[in-house]
Design a protein around this motif. Structure first.
Motif, PDB file in Angstrom:
ATOM      1  N   LEU A 175      44.244  35.417  34.604  1.00 49.50           N
ATOM      2  CA  LEU A 175      43.272  36.102  34.905  1.00 49.50           C
ATOM      3  C   LEU A 175      42.611  35.043  36.246  1.00 49.50           C
ATOM      4  N   THR A 176      42.759  33.626  36.255  1.00 45.61           N
ATOM      5  CA  THR A 176      42.502  33.082  37.525  1.00 45.61           C
ATOM      6  C   THR A 176      43.369  33.436  38.681  1.00 45.61           C
ATOM      7  N   LEU A 177      44.731  33.844  38.441  1.00 45.13           N
ATOM      8  CA  LEU A 177      45.428  34.117  39.647  1.00 45.13           C
ATOM      9  C   LEU A 177      44.822  35.622  40.189  1.00 45.13           C
ATOM     10  N   ALA A 178      44.431  36.592  38.986  1.00 45.73           N
ATOM     11  CA  ALA A 178      44.050  37.830  39.268  1.00 45.73           C
ATOM     12  C   ALA A 178      42.887  37.741  39.944  1.00 45.73           C
ATOM     13  N   LEU A 179      41.895  36.623  39.686  1.00 48.09           N
ATOM     14  CA  LEU A 179      40.551  36.576  40.407  1.00 48.09           C
ATOM     15  C   LEU A 179      40.878  36.407  41.800  1.00 48.09           C
ATOM     16  N   PHE A 181      43.774  37.067  43.804  1.00 49.26           N
ATOM     17  CA  PHE A 181      44.195  37.829  44.403  1.00 49.26           C
ATOM     18  C   PHE A 181      43.378  38.977  44.727  1.00 49.26           C
ATOM     19  N   THR A 182      42.561  39.229  43.887  1.00 54.54           N
ATOM     20  CA  THR A 182      41.374  40.320  44.275  1.00 54.54           C
ATOM     21  C   THR A 182      40.518  39.978  45.156  1.00 54.54           C
ATOM     22  N   GLY A 183      40.171  38.348  45.281  1.00 52.43           N
ATOM     23  CA  GLY A 183      39.214  38.049  46.085  1.00 52.43           C
ATOM     24  C   GLY A 183      40.097  37.923  47.522  1.00 52.43           C
ATOM     25  N   TYR A 184      40.971  37.702  47.633  1.00 56.14           N
ATOM     26  CA  TYR A 184      41.708  37.555  48.734  1.00 56.14           C
ATOM     27  C   TYR A 184      41.548  38.908  49.869  1.00 56.14           C
ATOM     28  N   LEU A 185      41.461  40.022  49.055  1.00 57.07           N
ATOM     29  CA  LEU A 185      41.276  41.319  50.245  1.00 57.07           C
ATOM     30  C   LEU A 185      40.140  41.427  50.714  1.00 57.07           C
ATOM     31  N   LEU A 186      39.179  41.014  50.199  1.00 54.95           N
ATOM     32  CA  LEU A 186      37.451  41.128  50.485  1.00 54.95           C
ATOM     33  C   LEU A 186      37.330  40.693  52.096  1.00 54.95           C
ATOM     34  N   PRO A 187      37.874  39.688  52.505  1.00 54.66           N
ATOM     35  CA  PRO A 187      37.582  39.530  53.980  1.00 54.66           C
ATOM     36  C   PRO A 187      37.986  40.494  55.004  1.00 54.66           C
ATOM     37  N   TRP A 188      38.955  41.541  54.571  1.00 47.59           N
ATOM     38  CA  TRP A 188      39.622  42.606  55.303  1.00 47.59           C
ATOM     39  C   TRP A 188      39.951  42.130  56.596  1.00 47.59           C
ATOM     40  N   ASP A 189      40.768  40.915  56.740  1.00 40.28           N
ATOM     41  CA  ASP A 189      41.532  40.430  57.777  1.00 40.28           C
ATOM     42  C   ASP A 189      42.827  40.847  57.838  1.00 40.28           C
ATOM     43  N   GLN A 190      43.742  40.542  58.821  1.00 37.99           N
ATOM     44  CA  GLN A 190      44.969  40.954  58.856  1.00 37.99           C
ATOM     45  C   GLN A 190      45.731  40.254  57.701  1.00 37.99           C
ATOM     46  N   LEU A 191      45.453  38.957  57.545  1.00 37.41           N
ATOM     47  CA  LEU A 191      46.173  38.429  56.502  1.00 37.41           C
ATOM     48  C   LEU A 191      46.058  38.971  54.907  1.00 37.41           C
ATOM     49  N   ALA A 192      44.685  39.394  54.885  1.00 40.77           N
ATOM     50  CA  ALA A 192      44.239  39.783  53.464  1.00 40.77           C
ATOM     51  C   ALA A 192      44.736  41.291  53.402  1.00 40.77           C
ATOM     52  N   TYR A 193      44.790  42.110  54.493  1.00 35.63           N
ATOM     53  CA  TYR A 193      45.285  43.651  54.542  1.00 35.63           C
ATOM     54  C   TYR A 193      46.901  43.319  54.137  1.00 35.63           C
ATOM     55  N   TRP A 194      47.596  42.663  54.725  1.00 31.96           N
ATOM     56  CA  TRP A 194      49.289  42.582  54.629  1.00 31.96           C
ATOM     57  C   TRP A 194      49.519  41.965  53.338  1.00 31.96           C
ATOM     58  N   ALA A 195      48.946  40.799  52.963  1.00 32.89           N
ATOM     59  CA  ALA A 195      49.182  40.166  51.633  1.00 32.89           C
ATOM     60  C   ALA A 195      48.939  41.045  50.584  1.00 32.89           C
ATOM     61  N   VAL A 196      47.704  41.913  50.714  1.00 35.72           N
ATOM     62  CA  VAL A 196      47.618  42.876  49.466  1.00 35.72           C
ATOM     63  C   VAL A 196      48.498  44.205  49.490  1.00 35.72           C
ATOM     64  N   LEU A 246      36.649  44.521  40.480  1.00 35.96           N
ATOM     65  CA  LEU A 246      37.346  43.840  39.779  1.00 35.96           C
ATOM     66  C   LEU A 246      36.925  42.234  39.983  1.00 35.96           C
ATOM     67  N   HIS A 247      36.791  41.888  41.168  1.00 33.70           N
ATOM     68  CA  HIS A 247      36.637  40.440  41.567  1.00 33.70           C
ATOM     69  C   HIS A 247      35.137  40.231  40.941  1.00 33.70           C
ATOM     70  N   VAL A 248      34.099  41.011  41.300  1.00 34.11           N
ATOM     71  CA  VAL A 248      32.865  40.456  41.050  1.00 34.11           C
ATOM     72  C   VAL A 248      32.374  40.645  39.734  1.00 34.11           C
ATOM     73  N   ILE A 249      32.657  41.633  38.992  1.00 32.12           N
ATOM     74  CA  ILE A 249      32.512  41.771  37.583  1.00 32.12           C
ATOM     75  C   ILE A 249      33.300  41.793  36.543  1.00 32.12           C
ATOM     76  N   ILE A 250      34.562  42.650  36.521  1.00 32.37           N
ATOM     77  CA  ILE A 250      35.273  42.760  35.339  1.00 32.37           C
ATOM     78  C   ILE A 250      36.129  41.353  35.046  1.00 32.37           C
ATOM     79  N   LEU A 251      36.851  40.870  36.202  1.00 28.02           N
ATOM     80  CA  LEU A 251      37.561  39.654  35.959  1.00 28.02           C
ATOM     81  C   LEU A 251      36.598  38.664  35.526  1.00 28.02           C
TER      82      LEU A 251
END
Lengths: 535, 164
Positions: A175-179, A181-196, A246-251
């Motif tokens: 769950l920690t890894l999932a948190l 990973f989901t947080g990684y997309l939120l900034p919506w920068d190049q790194l986030a977009y392609w990693a996700v 997922l990032h702010v409530i479910i996880l």
């Protein structure tokens, strides 16, 4: 203080007959007494000066009752836990705190997310610091969860009766890894977009398997997972909202429930794991018992269960108080110190180092190299050989193998000793060298000679072979054989478990280092970042 | 008829009655669990989209005579390379089949992926790296008004050319 109250209360009772004159005067004195009366209603026991009152303080307080009223001295020694569990919990609290603050400004929309990140970084008061602390705490939490797991493993804390708590711990790790990973997309920068994008396609990679078996048309689990995760076939607005929810409530809710269960189980399993010699009197005579057999000494045969709820031989009548101290305030000092040290470290990191923010996401041009956060880089190295085995198969085998550890190794040796003694230290050391040699050798081989598709003889072999014959599969097989050999040589499943766990830990560390430092554009090998081509 | 109550209870005939009661209880419990599971399956049907945001996956690339024979044109929005040769038009997706990065096309017409080093030949066949299959050939058609239309969600067999 509680004692001296008694005559006073009886006096008050006498005054409290209805209809008597002087009610107004009583109201006045009540008003004057209100602060102390309120305090007594809030804290119903006296000052925690006596041992009994200290116990009461812990027992009756909602926030403290997760702790026992007395704690074993062994549990608060630094070498027992290294404070890693408390640090992890504190990091989670910091993440919730800073995360909610960031939510005030963050907008989970493709058009606005990046702009709101820039606002948080450059305009919002203390926004940059909060974001930095959030990012470093996220990395810290992943690191602490892993170290905490290693601590629990090497001190054999997964043994009966704590097997299931180890399994809960594994779920918390995932769950920690999932948190993260989901947080990684939120900034919506190049790194986030392609990693996700890469992550979502790993979720789709069982398609390699179903394609090879020819059943994709009727059973397309890969497509199902990707569509469920992204709500589309690409990373876009649907995906951003899903990751946000997922990032702010479910996880966070899921992880909070499991954390509560994890803590509750620690109490029910008799506190932190400790070796049997920790219950001997601490006056020097302990040493002769420390090497004794697994059987409890003759003095501790008589046992009882606490209200029929506790299983096992704790607390034993003759030793329940031995070597324990009151939780208030001793253990609270220790927990407080670990929590404050963690917070301090995060604030210092947040002040000194800014969390990275690349250019805004551009779906047309991939980041090159598109690197995931450090804890996924070992897996990214493996997916560069084949996506399904590297991204789904091997992680699943490792997580499942770790979760099964307490059920495969059920030896009843003394728990609570680091590496289970001298033999375990030797096995750990040898396994670390062996694991390092295998992983480094394998990586050197693939860098120098390439992998299946680079060789004339194997360039045209079926995809199913390429899917499964990943260097990672080779590691897993070699490590499994190694640990079986160790079990055979030492005649101990615990030693085999130590060998396997050490190999995986070392393998993870080396793969992570290798992908962080030595992989550059096109996922080519470079000795250092300075050798990267300029473009 | 002279059996006492305790004799009756210990007789073989008495036992099935007790297990029938158990059966009803167990059946009730499992019915409740089944109902709950079905309800949850219904609720969690929600996140599985039935309409995708990119449902309108067809887009006009241009009039066919805009593209010279032997040319290759990149459409970044649709992520595809449109080529025209003697056989006709064909479009190859630039999305890597490994993990979804965008492949680059070199002067030779061969493709390479920047993320994990997958390589593809001119026809999109795997030529190296971890990619599990060749690049997708995207379906092409001519609209009634004479536009060249690509459907990015529709795959066509490799070697299918559109003659104009």
């Amino acid at each position: 203080m509680a004692m001296t109250d008694v005559p006073e209360t009886s006096k008050q009772d006498k005054r409290r007959s209805i209809g008597e004159p002087g009610a107004l005067r009583r109201l006045g004195s009540n008003l004057l007494d209100t602060p102390s009366a309120f305090r007594k209603s809030l804290v119903r026991h006296g000052q925690p000066t006596s041992d009994r009152a200290k116990s009461q303080t812990v027992f009756t307080n909602f926030f403290l009752h997760i702790l026992s009223t007395r704690t074993h001295l062994h549990s608060i020694k630094a070498a027992t836990t290294l404070g890693l569990g408390v640090a992890t919990m504190m990091l989670f609290i910091i993440l919730c705190f800073t995360g909610v603050l960031l939510m005030v400004y963050y907008k989970p929309s493709v058009d606005l997310a990046y702009a709101s990140m820039l606002d948080i970084m450059h305009v919002v008061p203390s926004g940059r610091l909060m974001r930095n602390i959030h990012r470093w705490s996220a990395h810290g939490m992943v690191a602490c969860v892993m170290l905490h797991m290693a601590r629990a493993f090497y001190t054999a804390a997964y043994k009966k009766p704590r097997e299931f708590n180890w399994v809960i711990g594994m779920s918390l790790f995932v769950l920690t890894l999932a948190l993260s990973f989901t947080g990684y997309l939120l900034p919506w920068d190049q790194l986030a977009y392609w990693a996700v994008t890469i992550g979502a396609n790993i979720a789709q990679s069982p398609k390699e398997l179903t394609d090879a078996l020819g059943v994709t048309a009727v059973f397309d689990i890969g497509r199902f997972q990707k569509e469920l995760l992204l709500g589309a076939h690409y990373v876009g607005q649907e995906a951003l909202i899903r990751f946000y929810v997922l990032h702010v409530i479910i996880l966070p809710v899921a992880i909070s429930i499991l954390i509560a269960l994890h803590f509750w189980r620690i109490r029910k399993d008799g506190g932190l794991v400790r070796p049997s010699y920790a219950d001997e009197p601490m006056d020097g005579s302990a040493s002769q018992h420390a090497t004794a057999s697994n059987e409890p000494g003759p003095a501790v045969i008589k046992t009882y269960g606490l209200m029929g709820l506790m299983k096992g031989k704790t607390p034993a009548v003759d030793r329940e108080m031995r070597n324990t101290i009151t939780t208030w305030p001793n253990v609270l000092y220790v927990i407080g110190a670990a929590a404050m040290l963690t917070t301090l470290a995060m604030i210092v990191l947040g002040v000194l180092y800014d969390a990275p923010l690349a250019e805004m996401a551009n779906p047309a041009v991939p980041e090159n190299p598109a690197k995931a956060p450090w804890y996924f880089l070992g897996l990214q190295e493996l997916v560069s050989y084949s996506a399904f085995m590297g991204g789904v198969g091997i992680p699943a085998i490792v997580v499942l193998g770790l979760a099964l550890m307490p059920y495969l190794d059920r030896e009843k040796e003394d728990a609570g000793i680091w590496f289970s003694g001298r033999q375990g230290r030797r096995v750990s050391f040898m396994s670390a060298i062996f694991g390092a040699a295998v992983v480094i050798g394998m990586l050197a081989f693939t860098v120098r000679f390439g992998w299946l598709r680079n060789w004339e003889a194997t360039a045209r072999i079926p995809q199913i072979v390429i899917t499964f014959f990943n260097p990672g599969t080779v590691f897993v097989a070699i490590f499994a054989v190694w640990s079986v050999v160790v079990v055979k040589l030492t005649r101990s499943t615990r030693m085999g478990a130590i060998a396997l766990f050490t190999c995986f830990l070392v393998g993870f560390a080396i793969l992570t280092y290798f992908a962080t430092v030595h992989r550059g554009p096109n996922w080519d090998f470079f000795w250092s970042h300075n050798d990267w081509p300029v473009h | 008829m002279t059996q006492t109550k305790s004799q009756l209870e210990s007789s073989e005939r008495f036992k099935p009655k007790a297990s029938r009661r158990d059966f009803l209880g167990i059946a009730a419990a499992w019915s409740a669990i089944a109902a709950f599971v079905m309800a949850m399956l219904g609720a969690f049907r929600l996140p599985m989209p039935s309409v995708f945001p990119e449902s309108n996956s067809q887009s006009k690339l241009g009039k066919p005579n805009r593209f010279l024979e032997g040319s290759a044109t990149y459409f970044p929005k649709q992520n595809l390379w449109l080529s025209r040769s003697q056989e006709g038009f064909h479009a190859i997706s630039s999305v890597c089949t490994h993990l979804g990065c965008i492949v680059e096309r070199d002067g030779e017409g061969e493709f390479s992926c920047p993320c994990h080093g997958s390589k593809f030949d001119r026809a999109g066949n795997v030529a190296g790296g971890p990619a599990p299959k060749g690049l997708v050939w995207v379906d092409l058609s001519i609209s009634p008004e004479g536009w060249l239309v690509a459907d990015t969600l529709k795959e066509t067999k490799q070697g299918t050319y559109l003659k104009v």
